[in-house]
Design an enzyme around this catalytic site. Structure first.
Site: not given
Ligand code: IFM
Length: 452
Positions: A171, A359
């Site tokens: 990200e 994710e």
């Molecule tokens: O915890 C985070 C992760 O590190 C990166 N993506 C979003 C998740 C939830 O906020």
């Protein structure tokens, strides 16, 4: 829909990140990272930048408990584990000499995964930049992108014989916007020059890093991940559309398009022209990455109270559910169809051979009752989001993996230990792990052995 309907070639995994789970911030020669520094900062009132004042010093203690965590993954039936490497365990100051003990840790972790039939998916950078590199400007300094290439080559050489799946960045949006413009994340910068410079240098590092990995490991499966949101403007009619387009350019396209050879979308958001000050001839080609897949990370849509004037823009918000839509414990709107929208948008570029949802997940206020954690809303969240992946596959889009965030409750950055995203509950005082109903839901469908 059953998870088995996705067939044997679909990857089911769980994800974590080093700073969020490992603890042991100075074990075995590790150097400090910007998150170690950031979470220990105090302002004049003695307040830290973390909402509940906690740090990742212990987190889920996974640096020491990783064998138990990998066994958990196996018992839940997942066939893949996406974790990140703490760069400052490998190079304590971010450059120069390699710390063998740090490398050995990740080798042990990878071997433990393989012994348990769990495929390691390794993310090189999940936000914990070595403090030594921050001291020379961090991502605002082009040199950091060169150091990232060195580190990538070290990792490829050390683990390339046993890790097939690699991700460069986690990200970039959060590194750049949350870390350098909003200042809510490490390194806590709040400036437009820092935003433009870090945006460009992370994109450059993605291009360079991908080619370094490819050269070192021609057969590796190489990707990078992006936080993606279907931004929907708040303004009425055409003004709302304008706001949505500028939000899309700033939040999504500025991260995705440079790495597929399209440069920056400054025609939609004039503000992005600020990046030009950091660009050199040939950088559009340099940023273009050699990728096998794009990792999609989707949680919610960001509300965009953008000023509907191209180039003028205010910080996007996690909005409450529009029109009374359901939200998670963090107030994030639950909008499964948004996942379908971002999958379609990424597929439409025609540049990514594959997509993987690297994710997805939700925080709820979980509690332990008689040794059990009932989290039906999380199960519903996964059902509805995974259904979007199934639908995308029916539309012929090659999405071939889904990773749940997260294996276990962990340190949620500036929000600390309060949010609980895990399939497994972490009892922080004892470090006991308690499988939640959502964990059993996956186990039952994926052939894991865990049962209530
Ligand atoms: O915890 C985070 C992760 O590190 C990166 N993506 C979003 C998740 C939830 O906020």
């Amino acid at each position: 829909m059953r998870l088995s309907d996705f067939g044997p070639d679909f990857t089911w995994g769980v994800a974590t990140a080093a700073y969020q789970i490992e603890g042991s911030p100075d074990a075995d020669g590790k150097g400090p990272s910007i998150w170690d520094t950031f979470t220990h900062k105090r302002d004049w009132r003695g307040k830290t930048p973390v909402q509940d004042g906690t740090t990742g010093d212990v987190a889920t203690d996974s640096y020491r408990r990783y064998p138990q965590d990998v066994e958990l993954i196996k018992s839940l039936g997942f066939d893949a584990y996406r974790f990140s490497v703490a760069w400052s365990r490998i190079q304590p100051t971010g450059s120069g000499k390699v710390n063998q003990a740090g490398l050995d840790y990740y080798r042990r972790l990878v071997d433990t995964c393989l012994e348990n039939g769990v495929e390691p998916w390794l993310t090189l950078f999940h936000w914990d930049l070595p403090q030594g590199l921050q001291d020379t400007g961090g991502w605002t300094n082009r040199e950091t992108a060169h150091r990232f290439v060195d580190y990538t080559e070290i990792m490829a050489e050390a683990l390339g014989d046993r890790v097939e799946h690699w991700m460069l960045f986690n990200e970039p949006l959060n590194i750049v916007i949350s870390g350098h413009l909003v200042g809510a994340f490490a390194p806590g910068k709040r400036s437009f020059p820092a935003y433009f410079a870090s945006l460009h240098h992370v994109n450059l590092a993605t291009g360079w890093g991908s080619r370094a990995l490819r050269a070192a490991l021609p057969d590796a499966d190489i990707g990078t991940t992006q936080y993606l949101t279907p931004p929907i403007g708040k303004g009425p009619g055409p003004l709302g559309d304008l706001a949505a387009r500028s939000a899309d350019a700033i939040l999504n396209r500025a991260f995705v398009e440079p790495i597929i050879g399209m440069g920056y979308p400054w025609e939609e958001a004039g503000i992005l022209k600020g990046v030009k000050a950091y660009m050199r001839d040939g950088d559009v080609e340099e940023m273009t990455a050699d990728l096998d897949f794009l990792g999609i990370q989707y949680y919610t849509r960001l509300q965009a109270p953008f000023l509907p004037i191209p180039g003028l823009w205010t910080v996007p918000q996690f909005g409450g559910g529009a029109g009374g839509a359901e939200t998670t414990s963090l107030g994030w709107e639950i909008m499964p169809e948004g996942l379908g929208m971002v999958i379609d948008a990424m597929h439409a570029y025609g540049k990514f051979p594959r997509l993987v949802v690297t994710e997805g997940g939700a925080s709820f206020d979980d509690t332990v009752v008689d040794g059990r954690v009932h989290d039906p809303r999380r199960i519903a969240y996964y059902e509805d989001h995974i259904a979007q992946v199934a639908a995308a596959r029916l539309r012929g889009i090659p999405v071939d993996g889904y990773f749940a965030w997260s294996l276990l409750d962990n340190f949620e950055w500036a929000l600390g230990l309060v949010p609980r995203f895990g399939l497994v509950y972490t009892d922080y005082p004892t470090q006991d792990r308690i499988i939640k109903d959502s964990g059993y839901w996956f186990a039952e469908q994926l052939g894991g052995t865990a049962r209530p």
